[in-house]
Design a protein around this motif. Sequence first.
Motif, PDB file in Angstrom:
ATOM      1  N   VAL A  42       4.818   0.014   5.171  1.00 27.24           N
ATOM      2  CA  VAL A  42       4.560  -1.327   5.674  1.00 27.24           C
ATOM      3  C   VAL A  42       4.932  -2.336   4.603  1.00 27.24           C
ATOM      4  CG1 VAL A  42       2.578  -2.859   5.970  1.00 27.24           C
ATOM      5  CG2 VAL A  42       2.783  -0.834   7.399  1.00 27.24           C
ATOM      6  N   GLU A  43       5.545  -3.419   5.007  1.00 32.93           N
ATOM      7  CA  GLU A  43       5.761  -4.538   4.099  1.00 32.93           C
ATOM      8  C   GLU A  43       5.168  -5.792   4.716  1.00 32.93           C
ATOM      9  OE1 GLU A  43       9.253  -4.275   1.216  1.00 32.93           O
ATOM     10  OE2 GLU A  43      10.156  -3.860   3.156  1.00 32.93           O
ATOM     11  N   PHE A  85      11.103   4.975   3.394  1.00 31.30           N
ATOM     12  CA  PHE A  85      10.303   3.972   4.084  1.00 31.30           C
ATOM     13  C   PHE A  85       9.066   3.480   3.354  1.00 31.30           C
ATOM     14  CE2 PHE A  85      12.171   6.372   7.799  1.00 31.30           C
ATOM     15  CZ  PHE A  85      13.065   5.377   8.145  1.00 31.30           C
ATOM     16  N   PHE A  86       8.526   4.268   2.448  1.00 28.55           N
ATOM     17  CA  PHE A  86       7.219   3.896   1.901  1.00 28.55           C
ATOM     18  C   PHE A  86       7.388   3.015   0.662  1.00 28.55           C
ATOM     19  CE2 PHE A  86       4.162   6.449   4.365  1.00 28.55           C
ATOM     20  CZ  PHE A  86       5.068   7.093   5.181  1.00 28.55           C
ATOM     21  N   ARG A  87       6.727   1.863   0.696  1.00 25.41           N
ATOM     22  CA  ARG A  87       6.897   0.869  -0.349  1.00 25.41           C
ATOM     23  C   ARG A  87       5.555   0.480  -0.941  1.00 25.41           C
ATOM     24  NH1 ARG A  87      11.020   2.842   0.219  1.00 25.41           N
ATOM     25  NH2 ARG A  87      13.011   1.981   0.866  1.00 25.41           N
ATOM     26  N   LYS A  88       5.613  -0.069  -2.140  1.00 27.77           N
ATOM     27  CA  LYS A  88       4.365  -0.437  -2.820  1.00 27.77           C
ATOM     28  C   LYS A  88       3.696  -1.632  -2.145  1.00 27.77           C
ATOM     29  CE  LYS A  88       5.543   1.217  -7.456  1.00 27.77           C
ATOM     30  NZ  LYS A  88       6.859   0.914  -8.042  1.00 27.77           N
ATOM     31  N   ASN A  89       4.486  -2.621  -1.770  1.00 25.71           N
ATOM     32  CA  ASN A  89       3.962  -3.772  -1.035  1.00 25.71           C
ATOM     33  C   ASN A  89       2.722  -4.374  -1.695  1.00 25.71           C
ATOM     34  OD1 ASN A  89       3.952  -5.562   1.167  1.00 25.71           O
ATOM     35  ND2 ASN A  89       2.441  -4.325   2.261  1.00 25.71           N
ATOM     36  N   PRO A  90       2.764  -4.647  -2.981  1.00 27.99           N
ATOM     37  CA  PRO A  90       1.540  -5.084  -3.660  1.00 27.99           C
ATOM     38  C   PRO A  90       1.178  -6.532  -3.334  1.00 27.99           C
ATOM     39  CG  PRO A  90       3.369  -5.216  -5.167  1.00 27.99           C
ATOM     40  CD  PRO A  90       3.917  -4.609  -3.897  1.00 27.99           C
ATOM     41  N   ARG A  91      -0.102  -6.792  -3.457  1.00 29.41           N
ATOM     42  CA  ARG A  91      -0.597  -8.154  -3.377  1.00 29.41           C
ATOM     43  C   ARG A  91      -0.698  -8.625  -4.816  1.00 29.41           C
ATOM     44  NH1 ARG A  91      -3.892 -10.750   0.635  1.00 29.41           N
ATOM     45  NH2 ARG A  91      -4.924 -12.488  -0.365  1.00 29.41           N
ATOM     46  N   GLY A  92       0.307  -9.338  -5.273  1.00 35.59           N
ATOM     47  CA  GLY A  92       0.339  -9.741  -6.683  1.00 35.59           C
ATOM     48  C   GLY A  92       1.733  -9.523  -7.247  1.00 35.59           C
ATOM     49  N   VAL A 143      -8.435  -1.987  10.282  1.00 33.36           N
ATOM     50  CA  VAL A 143      -7.574  -2.834  11.121  1.00 33.36           C
ATOM     51  C   VAL A 143      -7.423  -4.156  10.386  1.00 33.36           C
ATOM     52  CG1 VAL A 143      -7.101  -3.343  13.519  1.00 33.36           C
ATOM     53  CG2 VAL A 143      -9.087  -1.943  12.946  1.00 33.36           C
ATOM     54  N   THR A 144      -6.646  -4.143   9.332  1.00 32.24           N
ATOM     55  CA  THR A 144      -6.615  -5.296   8.440  1.00 32.24           C
ATOM     56  C   THR A 144      -5.201  -5.849   8.327  1.00 32.24           C
ATOM     57  OG1 THR A 144      -6.315  -3.812   6.565  1.00 32.24           O
ATOM     58  CG2 THR A 144      -8.554  -4.469   7.081  1.00 32.24           C
ATOM     59  N   ALA A 145      -4.681  -6.318   9.436  1.00 37.64           N
ATOM     60  CA  ALA A 145      -3.316  -6.850   9.437  1.00 37.64           C
ATOM     61  C   ALA A 145      -3.136  -7.859   8.316  1.00 37.64           C
ATOM     62  CB  ALA A 145      -3.024  -7.509  10.777  1.00 37.64           C
ATOM     63  N   GLY A 146      -2.022  -7.754   7.646  1.00 36.24           N
ATOM     64  CA  GLY A 146      -1.753  -8.658   6.542  1.00 36.24           C
ATOM     65  C   GLY A 146      -2.240  -8.116   5.212  1.00 36.24           C
ATOM     66  N   ASN A 147      -3.083  -7.095   5.275  1.00 36.34           N
ATOM     67  CA  ASN A 147      -3.609  -6.498   4.052  1.00 36.34           C
ATOM     68  C   ASN A 147      -3.661  -4.986   4.144  1.00 36.34           C
ATOM     69  OD1 ASN A 147      -4.537  -8.390   1.900  1.00 36.34           O
ATOM     70  ND2 ASN A 147      -5.446  -9.377   3.681  1.00 36.34           N
ATOM     71  N   SER A 148      -2.946  -4.414   5.102  1.00 33.41           N
ATOM     72  CA  SER A 148      -3.059  -2.983   5.357  1.00 33.41           C
ATOM     73  C   SER A 148      -2.740  -2.168   4.123  1.00 33.41           C
ATOM     74  CB  SER A 148      -2.119  -2.586   6.495  1.00 33.41           C
ATOM     75  OG  SER A 148      -2.373  -3.378   7.619  1.00 33.41           O
ATOM     76  N   GLY A 149      -1.681  -2.580   3.424  1.00 37.73           N
ATOM     77  CA  GLY A 149      -1.275  -1.816   2.251  1.00 37.73           C
ATOM     78  C   GLY A 149      -2.341  -1.846   1.178  1.00 37.73           C
ATOM     79  N   VAL A 150      -2.979  -2.996   1.041  1.00 36.89           N
ATOM     80  CA  VAL A 150      -4.012  -3.149   0.016  1.00 36.89           C
ATOM     81  C   VAL A 150      -5.200  -2.252   0.339  1.00 36.89           C
ATOM     82  CG1 VAL A 150      -5.573  -4.810  -1.062  1.00 36.89           C
ATOM     83  CG2 VAL A 150      -3.249  -5.511  -0.433  1.00 36.89           C
ATOM     84  N   VAL A 151      -5.607  -2.219   1.599  1.00 39.18           N
ATOM     85  CA  VAL A 151      -6.745  -1.401   2.000  1.00 39.18           C
ATOM     86  C   VAL A 151      -6.378   0.084   1.915  1.00 39.18           C
ATOM     87  CG1 VAL A 151      -8.360  -0.888   3.867  1.00 39.18           C
ATOM     88  CG2 VAL A 151      -7.676  -3.247   3.422  1.00 39.18           C
TER      89      VAL A 151
END
Lengths: 416, 1006, 98
Positions: A254-255, C45-52, A236-244
């Motif tokens: 998710v974006e 719908f599915f995207r990479k959405n990277p942090r960086g 449950v990591t809103a703001g980082n869901s994609g990373v987790v």
Amino acid sequence: MKKYSGFSLFKNALSYHENWQKLWRSPKPKSDYDVIVVGGGGHGLATAYYLASVHGITNIAVIEKGYLGGGNTARNTTIIRSNYLWDEAAQLYELSLKLWEGLSQELNYNVMFSQRGVLNLGHNLQDMRDIERRVNANRLNGIDGEVVTPERIKQIAPLINISRDCRYPILGASWQPRGGTARHDAVAWGYARGADALGVDLIQETEVTGIRRKNGAVVGVETTQGFIGARKVACVTAGNSGVVAAMAGLRLPVESRPLQALVSEPVKPCLDTVVMSNAVHGYISQSDKGDLVIGAGVDGYNGYGQRGSFHVIEHTLQAICELFPAFSRVRMNRQWGGVVDTCPDACPIISKTSVDGLYFNCGWGTGGFKATPGSGYVFADTVANDHPHPLAAAFTVDRFNSGALIDEHGAAGVAH
Amino acid sequence: MSQINRLPSGARIDSSVAVKFTFNGKQLQGVAGDTLASALLANGVNVVGRSFKYSRPRGIVGHGAEEPNAIMQIGSGAGTVPNLKATQVELYEGLEAASVNGWPSVNFDLMSITGWFGRLMPPGFYYKTFMYPAKLWMTYEHFIRKAAGLGSSPVQDDPDSYDKLNQHCDLLVVGAGPAGLMAAREAARAGARVIIADEQSEFGGSLLASTQRIDGRSATGWVEEIVAELNAFANVQTLPRSTVFGYYDHNFLGILQRRTDHLVLRAAAGARQRLHRVRAKQVILATGAFERPLVFAHNDIPGVMQASSVSTYINRYGVAPGNRLLVFTTNDNAYQTAIDWHRTGRTVVAVIDSRAAPEGQLVAAARQLGIQIMAGHGVIEAQGGKRVKRALVAPLSADGSEITGAVQRLGCDLIACSGGWSPAIHLSSHTGAKPTWDQNIHGFRPGESKQQERSVGACGGSYALSACLAEGAAAGAEMAHLTGHGDGILHFPVPEAEEVQEQPQQALFLVPHTKATSRAPSQFVDMQLDVSASGIELAVREGFESVEHIKRYTAMGFGTDQGKLGNINGMAILANALGQSIQETGTTIFRPSYTPTTFGAIAGRDVGDLFDPERYTAMHRWHQDQGAEFEDVGQWKRPWYFPQSGESMLEAVNRECLAVRNSVGILDASTLGKIDIQGPDAAEFITRMYTNSYLKLAPGKCRYGVMLKEDGMIFDDGVCACIADNHYLMFTTTGGAAGVLAWLELWQQTEWPHLQVYFTSVTDHWATATISGPNARKVLAKVCDDIDLANNAFEFMDWRDGTVAGVDARVFRISFTGELTYEINVPAHYGRHIWEALIAAGEEFGITPYGTETMHVLRAEKGFIIVGQDTDGSMTPADMNMDWVVGKNKSFSFIGKRSLQRSDSVRENRKQLVGLKTVDGTQVLPEGAQVVFDPQQVIPMSMQGHVTSSYYSANMGHSIALAVVKGGHSRLGQIVHCPLADGRTIAAEIVSSVFYDSKGERQNVQ
Amino acid sequence: MLLIHCPYCREDREEEEFSYGGEAHIVRPLEPEALSDQEWGDYLFFRKNPRGIHHEMWYHQTGCRRYFYATRNTVSYEILETYMVGEKPQISAAEAGQ
């Protein structure tokens, strides 16, 4: 857990407040848990609380990379309502609203849920059609709501401008009296205290860096404090869901976007309800401290920076000054940003995954705070039973393949 | 009351010019150059407000943006402004100021709950109580809310306007103290374009109150010279009264310039405030530092002030805010305050220095003046009611943590405190730079730069005047060089300032008391929010560890001063309670605004009429002259209906509808989006975008198309005409035009750049008059003689070029009403002409202008959908009963096609478009009514669809509605029910969505 | 507010002139009908959405009306490069040390 009350306050005042109990322990992580909840925000803490209180699972750790409730729980504008359009969303948010209504007593922690009502304004004929449709649907779903006239809006919010002689005159609104606001931090702290009392380990300042799997099933998480085993991992990591999700080799629809908000300096009470407008694009309420709490839509680009662009603030305040011309001379005290995980249909994902024992609750976009209790409740149920709670069934990640989206862009049009 | 504390002179005031003002209704007098704060102090005003939580009396503490207590309501009526800090309000004749708290008055406040009752309100007390019984919370909250807020919002519309200015510069210098002034001058001399902004009324910063000399001149004299020099540069813009309130990404900064607030309450002319939106190549932050208060018991009693503020009031404003001064310090700096005070001839009771053996230059100077110095001591408590009467002073251990001897009482009415300095790192913090704790200066320095910026002078931790001057000059030259000006090397001597030899300060964040912190009288950390040291310790005791948790639990730093004074002490007290270092504990993140910023200024001109552009058609004035009611459609103003005198909307719409069906009506259709599409691959491209094919559409022909998003849902619709080979004109919905253009560009540019096709928006190039009805041809024939209008010569879905009323025109024979219709397009500036010509030509047929409402009714009679009304982003063409528009044999898989085969898209019980005919035909269903099959069910009901369009049809003689109903196409003839909010339930029969002329013969007028 | 270099206009312009186009370089499947619902859903719908480091599309809506690409850090918001359609990024997440 020692109970809070006016009496306990009095008693502790006699001893100079030197004997208050800690709200929660600061335990060292055990080597193994039945369930690890990744993310100690409101939703994660609520999930842990309901796993323990409803399902009797108490061998739980909540692992939080920062401090409890320090993500979007600490950054939102605290609006609570359940007047969503589609049955699936409306029923989920209504469960949440019902839980809000007893939450302070349930947790013995005053979350200051203030049912001061929510107005969603309409400024053109299509707005009004959409409002009628939504209110009618709400009523037949057992959710309070009515369509109100500009004159009634003026009674509810006397400083609002209902003149017909402005760019986008107010034609009417939906009015949900049971909606309102709550004290956001208190929600996280109340759930944390409640979960801790039931034996849940709250592990702060510890980041999950990997999700360990074996034979397609989850076995635990790697953290900055080492490996911790678990039969089930609930993220449950809103703001980082994609990373987790990426840690488990999963992708999500998710974006992550910046969402900004701001408050004025405190002023004497002058707005006793929540006012939101999609078309003019802004929303506003007044806190119990007197701050005008203001927000609008998400920024245009993906971003994890907890900052957004200034022109969004400019547009937001243009909208507020349009709706409340008297507030033009009030001043902005502070602005900030959060990171929201947005789904293509503006609805969340509460879902099992292709990895056994791994669950995700994410994608609440701009609507997460109000859903905190309901989200935790149905997610706990889903995790405990390894089967979607009936109210969560429509919110699987599968809908993005089948096309069964629940398009709440209308109800969620302006962030909240 | 007279100005009992006014001195014979002050550096920046003109005692000969009296300025009258009122405070809480009382007439007072200050002088030119005063701030409201200096004038109040001159008049001996002690209590300026009451604290937020405990209603304790509070006085002025500081002299600038850091002031926590002197929060004022300025002015009255529409021009009033809440929450201004008296220290930042320049005095003007007739200024009205009032305290924001305290009832009935600040001097006698019934809400005051100092002492024991305050103890019932520790941090977070409201989380622990007011819970039982649950239903009483809203009542409790009602009373809690009564105490909310500082000043009051105006209740009338803002009479002022606000400007914006977009600026670009090589270098923005923030702060015009010694470092900033030097930086600006050096950069200017190198030729850089410089903006220098300072929040104060005049440049100079701390120098305005300084007794130090620069290059042998007085500090203020030096400032005057350098400011004159800056003003003379063509490449320098000087902005006093201008606060840089936010530092955003990519070196974008916001400056709020107060243009008129120092003159009058409301701007006499022009904008009251101006927002400069600055994109700077480089930024120098020279924002100075804030003196840190000392935290001791009852340090909030009026008369406890910042030492530097006392000096500022003496030197700059000629005000000595008291008689008997006690200085309490941990450093050499504050000795200057004792010396300044001594010079006024008033009494310095003593300097209390926490350090065991102070020996700096200023210490020696004070000693020489005979000022008593109590080294190794601290003020542990202030006493007094509405003004300090005495201080309790005790010897302290070397580290300041314990009291080591007997407590003495020293009579005084003013305690000037200095706990050292905290760099003003706010703007660097806005960029995300993480501040670092510096044990040498006992303060947070700016973190590593995230943007093109550098902090110099005191905000970078360099406090000596000579260092500020040198650092500023060097940074100015270097930053100019980075922007391509000069060589980065100093070519001018740095002015010389006297060096003052100082001894190190002591870190003292909480002065001990004879009682434990939890039992001592409140030791205030954040005065505006009544946060005390015991509150912070309590929070730690309750398990909060993160500095953010402490901030949120105690509210420390949440005030309108954003903790400029209190935060560092609070964090240090927290670190101590947690048994860790300040660096480990960290700091909270400063956010914009640096100081509060007017909403109206941020909104700027884009309010009222300019909130959003209004788009008018060329015929707009004619519609207005006819008394049309307008509807907002996107940014367009479209005539909604044309009521004749005394007519209701329904009567007008009925009349207009009948006119079209029976003779002829005229509609302004100019607002429809129009995109000109050209190129050899135009037909191929268009065919990929629409569900149907355009490959075989011949010049002179039109076709109706539906556009889907890639998810298969209807996105827009309209007619597309083939103008010539490789040339098309696409019509879009009024609201969808911009989105469709971007959509076309997206696919062409990024996916199929090899397709040669070009798009031009021509919406505004054309004005369109649509004449519709059985007599439409007769009307057109009167004004057009070069198009063969015969039914078989100019067929339905054809278009022709020709001359209409003497104007080149493009005429389309298409129809949204089902009647014979010509859409006459002419260059926009002929719009009114053609419109009037058609009205004149149609007079004999009773031609009737109609608006969007009639258009909607007529198209609904025909079952034509409106995208966005009958669809909502979840509807496929099949749902709309429009399978016919989906090309089954197109070779290319058009946008959205694949999604139509997803499992959910082919689901049986999708909502489908149907007609609804109310059983009682006089009842008109409300649009948005929900449809159920069984009206007897209990809530929650199973909803099967909803009404998307609904009207009374004068032509049919009964109401009609369009709805989407689950599995609707197979439910024709069934009765459904619409339970309404007003308690009624309306029954209706599911019928075909085409109510009128189902064979489509009406437009075949021969 | 971002300052964006339009590779077509060759100018740094304010973010307000642009609109965001999401993840770049997603190629439309040549034969959509050959894909399963899941594969098609992935594309939709599915995207990479990277942090960086993120390669993304921008549209110079009120400028030259051209789409182009940017390589941007989604945490610092720093734009490392912008480039035209048809060009490849010079900077990848790996090269940026991520």
